[in-house]
Design an enzyme around this catalytic site. Structure first.
Site, short mmCIF file in Angstrom:
data_model
loop_
_atom_site.label_atom_id
_atom_site.label_comp_id
_atom_site.label_asym_id
_atom_site.label_seq_id
_atom_site.Cartn_x
_atom_site.Cartn_y
_atom_site.Cartn_z
N HIS A 78 31.63 -3.05 6.27
CA HIS A 78 30.39 -3.75 5.91
C HIS A 78 30.68 -5.17 5.47
O HIS A 78 31.84 -5.52 5.18
CB HIS A 78 29.67 -3.01 4.77
CG HIS A 78 28.94 -1.77 5.23
ND1 HIS A 78 29.54 -0.55 5.32
CD2 HIS A 78 27.66 -1.58 5.65
CE1 HIS A 78 28.68 0.36 5.76
NE2 HIS A 78 27.52 -0.24 5.98
N LYS A 122 28.35 -6.27 0.08
CA LYS A 122 28.01 -4.88 -0.24
C LYS A 122 28.71 -4.47 -1.53
O LYS A 122 29.90 -4.73 -1.71
CB LYS A 122 28.40 -3.94 0.92
CG LYS A 122 27.95 -2.51 0.70
CD LYS A 122 27.96 -1.70 1.99
CE LYS A 122 27.58 -0.25 1.76
NZ LYS A 122 26.17 -0.09 1.35
N1 LIG Z 1 19.33 3.14 4.06
C1 LIG Z 1 19.65 2.18 4.92
O1 LIG Z 1 19.44 2.29 6.13
C2 LIG Z 1 20.25 0.92 4.38
C3 LIG Z 1 20.54 -0.16 5.23
C4 LIG Z 1 21.02 -1.33 4.67
C5 LIG Z 1 21.22 -1.41 3.29
N2 LIG Z 1 20.95 -0.33 2.49
C6 LIG Z 1 21.08 -0.37 1.05
O2 LIG Z 1 19.96 -1.08 0.51
C7 LIG Z 1 20.34 -1.75 -0.69
C8 LIG Z 1 20.03 -3.23 -0.57
O3 LIG Z 1 20.78 -3.78 0.50
P1 LIG Z 1 20.74 -5.35 0.82
O4 LIG Z 1 21.71 -5.55 1.90
O5 LIG Z 1 19.34 -5.80 1.02
O6 LIG Z 1 21.31 -5.93 -0.55
P2 LIG Z 1 21.01 -7.35 -1.22
O7 LIG Z 1 22.04 -7.51 -2.28
O8 LIG Z 1 20.88 -8.41 -0.18
O9 LIG Z 1 19.57 -7.15 -1.89
C9 LIG Z 1 19.33 -6.37 -3.02
C10 LIG Z 1 18.16 -7.00 -3.75
O10 LIG Z 1 17.75 -6.10 -4.79
C11 LIG Z 1 17.41 -6.89 -5.92
N3 LIG Z 1 17.42 -6.06 -7.13
C12 LIG Z 1 18.42 -5.84 -8.03
N4 LIG Z 1 17.98 -5.05 -9.03
C13 LIG Z 1 16.69 -4.77 -8.75
C14 LIG Z 1 15.68 -4.02 -9.43
N5 LIG Z 1 15.94 -3.40 -10.58
N6 LIG Z 1 14.45 -3.95 -8.89
C15 LIG Z 1 14.18 -4.57 -7.72
N7 LIG Z 1 15.08 -5.32 -7.04
C16 LIG Z 1 16.32 -5.41 -7.56
C17 LIG Z 1 18.45 -7.98 -5.92
O11 LIG Z 1 18.01 -9.09 -6.72
C18 LIG Z 1 18.54 -8.31 -4.44
O12 LIG Z 1 17.61 -9.33 -4.09
C19 LIG Z 1 21.83 -1.43 -0.87
O13 LIG Z 1 21.95 -0.30 -1.69
C20 LIG Z 1 22.30 -1.10 0.54
O14 LIG Z 1 23.44 -0.28 0.57
C21 LIG Z 1 20.47 0.82 3.02
#
Ligand SMILES: NC(=O)c1ccc[n+]([C@@H]2O[C@H](COP(=O)([O-])OP(=O)(O)OC[C@H]3O[C@@H](n4cnc5c(N)ncnc54)[C@H](O)[C@@H]3O)[C@@H](O)[C@H]2O)c1
Length: 404
Positions: free
Chosen positions: A144, A148
Site C-alpha cells: 500500500h 497507510k
Molecule cells: N474498505 C475498503 O475498501 C477501503 C479502501 C481504501 C481504504 N480503506 C480504509 O479507509 C480508511 C481511510 O482511508 P484513506 O485512504 O481515505 O485515509 P486518509 O488518511 O486519506 O483519510 C482519513 C481521513 O479520516 C479523517 N479522520 C480522522 N479521524 C476522524 C474522525 N474521528 N472522524 C472523522 N474523520 C476522521 C482524517 O482527518 C482523514 O481526512 C483507512 O482505514 C483505510 O484503510 C478501506
C-alpha cells in the site's frame, strides 16, 4: 434518493466518494462531511469536525476514517435511525464488538475491501485452499501507499480468514518473521506488509508446494473501485433489516436476478373439474401428444382437480380439438383457453441462495397490475405466462425493482 453523511470526508477515500456521489444526483444527496482535519469543506460539501454537529436526517453514514471515529458514529446512527457503511480498517476486537452490539438496531455494511474483484479473489482462495490442503504453505504479501497507518491491511486479514475457514483447525497468523529463529509450521499463514509511494492496494496470496507455486493476486489501480463499492453498499443497505452485511451478501443479491427475457406467441389451456383418479393426467397429455402438440410449462393444483399448461399459440386449435375427445370420458370437464399470452422468465444463480425472490417478484407484478396465468419455478428460474398487453409494464417493473 439517499441522504448521505461521509465520515473522513477530507481523506483520500472520503473525497473520492464525495466526487462519485455528486456524479449520481438522482441516487445520492450528500448532506455533509465529518472530518477533524480543520478543513471546512471538501469537494464542495460542508464539513464539520464532530458527527454530532452534522445534519440529523441522514439515511446513511459512509465511514472511511479512523477506528477512533466508530463509537460516536454508532451513537449517531442509533440516535437518528441512520444506517452505516464501514470501510475503515484496523478496527480492534473491541470496535468489532461495538459493531456487533449496534447491529441489533442498525443495519450495518462492513467490508475491509469494497472492490468487487477482491470478493472474487476470496472465493478463488477458498477453492484453492480446499484443493491444495496441507501440502502447500500460504503466505500473503500486501502493498500500500506510504500514508497507510494500519498493517496488515484489513483485506489481507479478510483473505486469511477465508483461507483459514477451509481448515477444520483453522490457521495461525504470523505477522513478519523478524527475530524468529525457527522454521515456519505447516499450519500458519505468513503476512508481509510493504508500504511505499502511491500504491493503491495489492494483495498477493501464494501457495508454496513442492517444486510449484500457485499465486492468486488482486491489484487496485485507483481508489475509485472502493468508492464505487461503498456507494453500491449504500444502495444495498437502504432496504435491509438491522444486522451486519458484507460484500458476499451484496454480490449474491446482485446475481439473484441476472437475466430477464420473454417468449411471445404462447397460449395457456386450463382444464378444471378433472376427476381425482390415477391416470387422468397421462390420458390428457397422451391425447394431445398424439396430435404432435408441444407442451411447455405445466402447473397443477391436485386438490382443485385442475391443470394448466402452455403451448405454442399456433397449436391451440389442434390441442382443443384433441381435448374434446376426452369430454365423453369425463363428465363436466371444463376447458378454458387463453391465446394471447407471453412467457416471461427471470433467472439468476443467486436465486438458489436467497429466499423470498418469488414473493418479491409477485409483489412487483401485482403492484404493477399484471395478472399471472401460469407459473413454474426451478432452483434458479421463475417463468410465468402473462397477457401480451401486460408485457411492457411487467418488464419495466421488474427491471426497475431488481436493477437489471
Ligand atoms: N474498505 C475498503 O475498501 C477501503 C479502501 C481504501 C481504504 N480503506 C480504509 O479507509 C480508511 C481511510 O482511508 P484513506 O485512504 O481515505 O485515509 P486518509 O488518511 O486519506 O483519510 C482519513 C481521513 O479520516 C479523517 N479522520 C480522522 N479521524 C476522524 C474522525 N474521528 N472522524 C472523522 N474523520 C476522521 C482524517 O482527518 C482523514 O481526512 C483507512 O482505514 C483505510 O484503510 C478501506
Amino acid at each position: 434518493m439517499i441522504n448521505l453523511i461521509v465520515s473522513g470526508a477530507c481523506g483520500q477515500m472520503g473525497r473520492t466518494i464525495l466526487r462519485l456521489a455528486a456524479e449520481q444526483p438522482e441516487a445520492f444527496c450528500v448532506l455533509g462531511g465529518v472530518d477533524p482535519s480543520g478543513l471546512a469543506e471538501s469537494e464542495g460539501v460542508a464539513v464539520v469536525a464532530d458527527i454530532f454537529d452534522a445534519p440529523r436526517n441522514a439515511d446513511i453514514v459512509i465511514d472511511f476514517s479512523r477506528p477512533a471515529a466508530l463509537p460516536k458514529i454508532l451513537q449517531y446512527c442509533q440516535n437518528t435511525g441512520a444506517r452505516l457503511v464501514v470501510g475503515t480498517t484496523g478496527l480492534t476486537e473491541q470496535d468489532q464488538r461495538l459493531l456487533e452490539h449496534a447491529c441489533a438496531v442498525v443495519p450495518i455494511f462492513q467490508s475491509g475491501n469494497m472492490a468487487l474483484g477482491v470478493n472474487l479473489q476470496i472465493e478463488l482462495l477458498k477453492k484453492a485452499s480446499a484443493a491444495l490442503g496441507d501440502a502447500f504453505d500460504v503466505e500473503i504479501t500486501e502493498k500500500h501507499h506510504n500514508r497507510k497507518v494500519d498493517a496488515p491491511s484489513g483485506t489481507a486479514l479478510m483473505l486469511a480468514n477465508a483461507i483459514s475457514s477451509q481448515y477444520p483447525q483453522g490457521r495461525q497468523y504470523v505477522f513478519g518473521r523478524h527475530s524468529m529463529d525457527c522454521r515456519r509450521t505447516k499450519t500458519e499463514i505468513g503476512f508481509h506488509s510493504i508500504r511505499g509511494g502511491t500504491v493503491v492496494g495489492e494483495h498477493k496470496v501464494e501457495f508454496f508446494g513442492k517444486d510449484e507455486v500457485v499465486s492468486i493476486d488482486h491489484k487496485a489501480y485507483s481508489k475509485q473501485v472502493f468508492a464505487t463499492g461503498a456507494l453500491r453498499a449504500a444502495k444495498f443497505i437502504m432496504n435491509k433489516q438491522p444486522g451486519i452485511y458484507n460484500m458476499h451478501d451484496l454480490v449474491t443479491e446482485r446475481e439473484v436476478l441476472s437475466h430477464l427475457y420473454t417468449d411471445d406467441g404462447q397460449a395457456v389451456i386450463t382444464i378444471s373439474s378433472l376427476p381425482r383418479q390415477v391416470g387422468v393426467l397421462s390420458l390428457v397429455f397422451e391425447t394431445i401428444a398424439k396430435h404432435s402438440v408441444f407442451v411447455d410449462m405445466i402447473s397443477m393444483a391436485a386438490q382443485c382437480g385442475s391443470v394448466s399448461f402452455s403451448l405454442p399459440r399456433e397449436q391451440l386449435a389442434t390441442a382443443l380439438n384433441a381435448l374434446n375427445e376426452l369430454r365423453p370420458k369425463f363428465e363436466g370437464l371444463d376447458i378454458h383457453a387463453l391465446d394471447n399470452t407471453t412467457k416471461l422468465t427471470v433467472e439468476g444463480p443467486g436465486m438458489a441462495l436467497r429466499h423470498g425472490v418469488a414473493g418479491q417478484l409477485f409483489t412487483v407484478l401485482s403492484e404493477a397490475g399484471v395478472g399471472l396465468e401460469l407459473i413454474t419455478t426451478s432452483e434458479t428460474k421463475i417463468s410465468c405466462c402473462i397477457k401480451n398487453s401486460d408485457v411492457s409494464t411487467a418488464l419495466d417493473a421488474i427491471s426497475k425493482h431488481f436493477e437489471l
